[in-house]
Design an enzyme around this catalytic site. Structure first.
Site, PDB file in Angstrom:
ATOM      1  N   ARG A 251       3.579   6.070  -5.431  1.00 13.87           N
ATOM      2  CA  ARG A 251       4.472   7.025  -6.071  1.00 13.87           C
ATOM      3  C   ARG A 251       5.821   6.346  -6.232  1.00 13.87           C
ATOM      4  O   ARG A 251       6.261   5.587  -5.354  1.00 13.87           O
ATOM      5  CB  ARG A 251       4.651   8.273  -5.203  1.00 13.87           C
ATOM      6  N   GLU A 302      16.078  14.249  -6.909  1.00 14.00           N
ATOM      7  CA  GLU A 302      14.985  13.284  -6.721  1.00 14.00           C
ATOM      8  C   GLU A 302      13.680  13.823  -7.313  1.00 14.00           C
ATOM      9  O   GLU A 302      13.234  14.909  -6.949  1.00 14.00           O
ATOM     10  CB  GLU A 302      14.844  13.058  -5.214  1.00 14.00           C
ATOM     11  N   ASP A 352       8.701   3.304   8.689  1.00 15.73           N
ATOM     12  CA  ASP A 352      10.106   3.633   8.912  1.00 15.73           C
ATOM     13  C   ASP A 352      10.854   2.349   9.261  1.00 15.73           C
ATOM     14  O   ASP A 352      10.256   1.341   9.654  1.00 15.73           O
ATOM     15  CB  ASP A 352      10.236   4.659  10.039  1.00 15.73           C
TER      16      ASP A 352
HETATM   17  P1  FAD Z   1      11.899  -3.397   1.145  1.00 16.79           P
HETATM   18  O1  FAD Z   1      13.121  -2.706   1.618  1.00 16.79           O
HETATM   19  O2  FAD Z   1      11.129  -2.780   0.042  1.00 16.79           O
HETATM   20  O3  FAD Z   1      12.309  -4.891   0.721  1.00 16.79           O
HETATM   21  C1  FAD Z   1      11.453  -5.727  -0.011  1.00 16.79           C
HETATM   22  C2  FAD Z   1      12.302  -6.575  -0.921  1.00 16.79           C
HETATM   23  O4  FAD Z   1      11.471  -7.558  -1.538  1.00 16.79           O
HETATM   24  C3  FAD Z   1      12.968  -5.791  -2.055  1.00 16.79           C
HETATM   25  O5  FAD Z   1      14.364  -5.965  -2.017  1.00 16.79           O
HETATM   26  C4  FAD Z   1      12.353  -6.381  -3.326  1.00 16.79           C
HETATM   27  O6  FAD Z   1      13.296  -6.474  -4.386  1.00 16.79           O
HETATM   28  C5  FAD Z   1      11.920  -7.765  -2.849  1.00 16.79           C
HETATM   29  N1  FAD Z   1      10.820  -8.322  -3.636  1.00 16.79           N
HETATM   30  C6  FAD Z   1       9.607  -7.776  -3.866  1.00 16.79           C
HETATM   31  N2  FAD Z   1       8.846  -8.590  -4.601  1.00 16.79           N
HETATM   32  C7  FAD Z   1       9.575  -9.692  -4.858  1.00 16.79           C
HETATM   33  C8  FAD Z   1       9.332 -10.914  -5.565  1.00 16.79           C
HETATM   34  N3  FAD Z   1       8.151 -11.162  -6.169  1.00 16.79           N
HETATM   35  N4  FAD Z   1      10.312 -11.837  -5.642  1.00 16.79           N
HETATM   36  C9  FAD Z   1      11.513 -11.618  -5.038  1.00 16.79           C
HETATM   37  N5  FAD Z   1      11.793 -10.481  -4.344  1.00 16.79           N
HETATM   38  C10 FAD Z   1      10.836  -9.536  -4.246  1.00 16.79           C
HETATM   39  N6  FAD Z   1      12.968   4.748   6.984  1.00 16.79           N
HETATM   40  C11 FAD Z   1      13.609   5.328   8.031  1.00 16.79           C
HETATM   41  O7  FAD Z   1      13.544   4.801   9.158  1.00 16.79           O
HETATM   42  N7  FAD Z   1      14.370   6.462   7.858  1.00 16.79           N
HETATM   43  C12 FAD Z   1      14.495   7.073   6.654  1.00 16.79           C
HETATM   44  O8  FAD Z   1      15.191   8.102   6.528  1.00 16.79           O
HETATM   45  C13 FAD Z   1      13.809   6.503   5.526  1.00 16.79           C
HETATM   46  N8  FAD Z   1      13.894   7.069   4.317  1.00 16.79           N
HETATM   47  C14 FAD Z   1      13.193   6.524   3.272  1.00 16.79           C
HETATM   48  C15 FAD Z   1      13.273   7.169   2.036  1.00 16.79           C
HETATM   49  C16 FAD Z   1      12.575   6.658   0.964  1.00 16.79           C
HETATM   50  C17 FAD Z   1      12.675   7.358  -0.359  1.00 16.79           C
HETATM   51  C18 FAD Z   1      11.737   5.520   1.137  1.00 16.79           C
HETATM   52  C19 FAD Z   1      10.906   5.003   0.004  1.00 16.79           C
HETATM   53  C20 FAD Z   1      11.681   4.854   2.355  1.00 16.79           C
HETATM   54  C21 FAD Z   1      12.401   5.366   3.442  1.00 16.79           C
HETATM   55  N9  FAD Z   1      12.378   4.727   4.683  1.00 16.79           N
HETATM   56  C22 FAD Z   1      13.040   5.309   5.749  1.00 16.79           C
HETATM   57  C23 FAD Z   1      11.627   3.463   4.891  1.00 16.79           C
HETATM   58  C24 FAD Z   1      12.487   2.198   4.646  1.00 16.79           C
HETATM   59  O9  FAD Z   1      12.938   2.180   3.307  1.00 16.79           O
HETATM   60  C25 FAD Z   1      11.628   0.948   4.961  1.00 16.79           C
HETATM   61  O10 FAD Z   1      11.286   0.949   6.332  1.00 16.79           O
HETATM   62  C26 FAD Z   1      12.293  -0.405   4.656  1.00 16.79           C
HETATM   63  O11 FAD Z   1      12.931  -0.423   3.407  1.00 16.79           O
HETATM   64  C27 FAD Z   1      11.252  -1.513   4.700  1.00 16.79           C
HETATM   65  O12 FAD Z   1      11.866  -2.769   4.531  1.00 16.79           O
HETATM   66  P2  FAD Z   1      11.077  -4.007   3.884  1.00 16.79           P
HETATM   67  O13 FAD Z   1      11.967  -5.173   4.012  1.00 16.79           O
HETATM   68  O14 FAD Z   1       9.708  -4.101   4.451  1.00 16.79           O
HETATM   69  O15 FAD Z   1      10.873  -3.596   2.342  1.00 16.79           O
END
Ligand code: FAD
Ligand code: UDP
Length: 385
Positions: A251, A302, A352
């Site tokens: 989504r 949203e 999270d």
């Molecule tokens: P991401 O933050 O998605 O980072 C991945 C990065 O990789 C991105 O910046 C992307 O641009 C980059 N990337 C991807 N593919 C490529 C590529 N091919 N080349 C170069 N760069 C690339 N957690 C909580 O604890 N509390 C909350 O209140 C909460 N609220 C949320 C609300 C929403 C709407 C959502 C969707 C999530 C929420 N979360 C919350 C969860 C939180 O966002 C995640 O835990 C966190 O962002 C995960 O981090 P990550 O580094 O794994 O992924």
């Protein structure tokens, strides 16, 4: 001291925490991110017009029971106490969430005390014929009954997930507590708060290390991997393989920004339970920083919808079709070589922030252990299946 060149794909929490841990262990770290900013989906920025700190990809509240993770984030930011108190507008009234004694008394026009409310819900509302709920709807009917389910969960969930709650796993609803007292804290965790100057500043400090170089606006492609001893990939698992087996379902969200003079809704998050209101919630960002003072206000409406190929993937769907495809991608990932798939997109799980950091710390330590013991580095430290 270990040496070598490592690539982090993604400058979100996963890439930053793994990169920092391994930079400290002696590696040269390159971090690339396709976006023009660090922070991934936790990114926060100042709204130009109002000066309010905005949670650019949706509201993010930090909550955890993991003391090591709490200490870790407090090492990079000052956390302000913050309790998430969500409201919902449904059938013409505003109620308190998660469902608590206030919600129950308002909804049924009663003045129950805790035990009376518990007995009332168990004896007149909850569906006792459901032994083990097989899906979201059964979970709701078993614990709160049809009236509360249809008012607070059914419409919201159909908008959020684009399908009937009977097609969703019970685990999604289990994230929310049901309380028979007036505690309206959305979360159960011991440690809760918000970084005073936002998540992006905190993540910038995690990435601040002489052995870490960050390249923004840089899309990873697999040919770059050959320049590094190992890649930690936090992008979409299916994207790594150019979607060759098909797209894993997600989504996505659209945020409709609007401004207001003064206080628009009196709280940070207002959900909308009715199916005929097209959005799921409105976030008024200045309420996430009650220690700041702003006259003008910026809000995001949203909307949730199916994620197309050019949209940002937010919530993994993980229904039967996706699980079968995920198994195929997981098997394919084992052939990638010198790559570990991490984070919410790399493992196709809803994580999270605290769990993301816990897994990132464990991944970096597991990598060091594997090098020390001569074992192969796992493709996944946590299986997506
Ligand atoms: P991401 O933050 O998605 O980072 C991945 C990065 O990789 C991105 O910046 C992307 O641009 C980059 N990337 C991807 N593919 C490529 C590529 N091919 N080349 C170069 N760069 C690339 N957690 C909580 O604890 N509390 C909350 O209140 C909460 N609220 C949320 C609300 C929403 C709407 C959502 C969707 C999530 C929420 N979360 C919350 C969860 C939180 O966002 C995640 O835990 C966190 O962002 C995960 O981090 P990550 O580094 O794994 O992924
Ligand atoms: N939910 C709902 N009504 C609400 C809030 C949540 O029906 O007012 C459902 C919805 O299906 C959501 C799930 O409960 O996905 C879990 O809620 P949470 O706040 O954890 O939402 P998410 O993190 O999925 O946005």
């Amino acid at each position: 001291m270990a040496t070598g060149k490592l690539l982090m794909v993604g400058a979100g929490l996963s890439g930053a925490v793994i990169g920092r841990t391994l930079a400290k262990a002696g590696f040269d770290i390159t971090v690339v991110d396709a976006r023009p900013h660090i922070g991934g989906n936790c990114h926060t920025e100042r709204d130009e017009q109002t000066g309010v700190l905005v949670h650019a990809y949706g509201p993010h509240i930090f909550h955890t029971d993991d003391a090591e993770v709490w200490d870790y984030v407090n090492g990079f930011a000052t956390f302000k106490p913050y309790i998430n108190r969500v409201k919902t507008t449904a059938r013409g009234q505003v109620y308190s969430l998660p469902i608590n004694l206030h919600t129950i008394n308002q909804f049924f026009g009663s003045t129950f005390r805790p035990e009376e409310a518990r007995t009332f819900i168990a004896e007149t509302q909850a569906d006792a014929t459901i032994a083990t709920p097989r899906n979201f709807e059964e979970q709701a009917l078993k614990f709160v009954g049809r009236d509360l389910y249809e008012t607070f969960f059914k419409g919201y969930t159909m908008k959020q997930w684009g399908c009937h709650p009977s097609e969703l796993p019970a685990s999604i609803l289990k994230r929310l507590p049901l309380r028979f007292d007036y505690n309206d804290n959305y979360y159960r965790h011991r440690f809760q708060g918000l970084p005073e100057h936002g998540y992006t500043e905190m993540i910038a400090r995690i990435l601040e290390h002489p052995s870490i170089a960050v390249h923004l606006g840089t899309l990873f492609d697999r040919s770059q991997a050959a320049e590094y001893d190992h890649v930690f990939y936090s992008g979409p698992l299916d994207g790594f393989f150019d979607y060759r087996l098909g797209h894993l379902g997600y989504r996505t969200l659209d945020f409709e920004r609007f401004t207001h003079d003064g206080d628009y809704q009196g709280c940070a998050v207002m959900n909308y339970g009715d199916a005929d209101i097209p959005y799921t919630r409105i976030t008024e960002h200045k309420h996430f920083a009650p220690w700041e003072s702003h006259e003008a206000s910026v809000c995001y409406r949203e909307y949730s919808r199916a994620c197309g190929p050019d949209d940002i993937p937010y919530y993994p769907i993980r229904q039967v079709r996706e699980k079968a495809l995920l198994a195929d991608y997981t098997a394919l990932a084992e052939t990638a070589g010198n790559t570990t798939f991490v984070g919410r997109l790399g493992t196709y799980r809803y994580l999270d922030m605290d769990v993301t950091i816990r897994e990132a710390l464990d991944t970096a330590r597991g990598f060091l252990d594997a090098l020390e013991t001569g074992h192969p580095v796992p493709t996944f430290f946590r299986s997506p299946l």
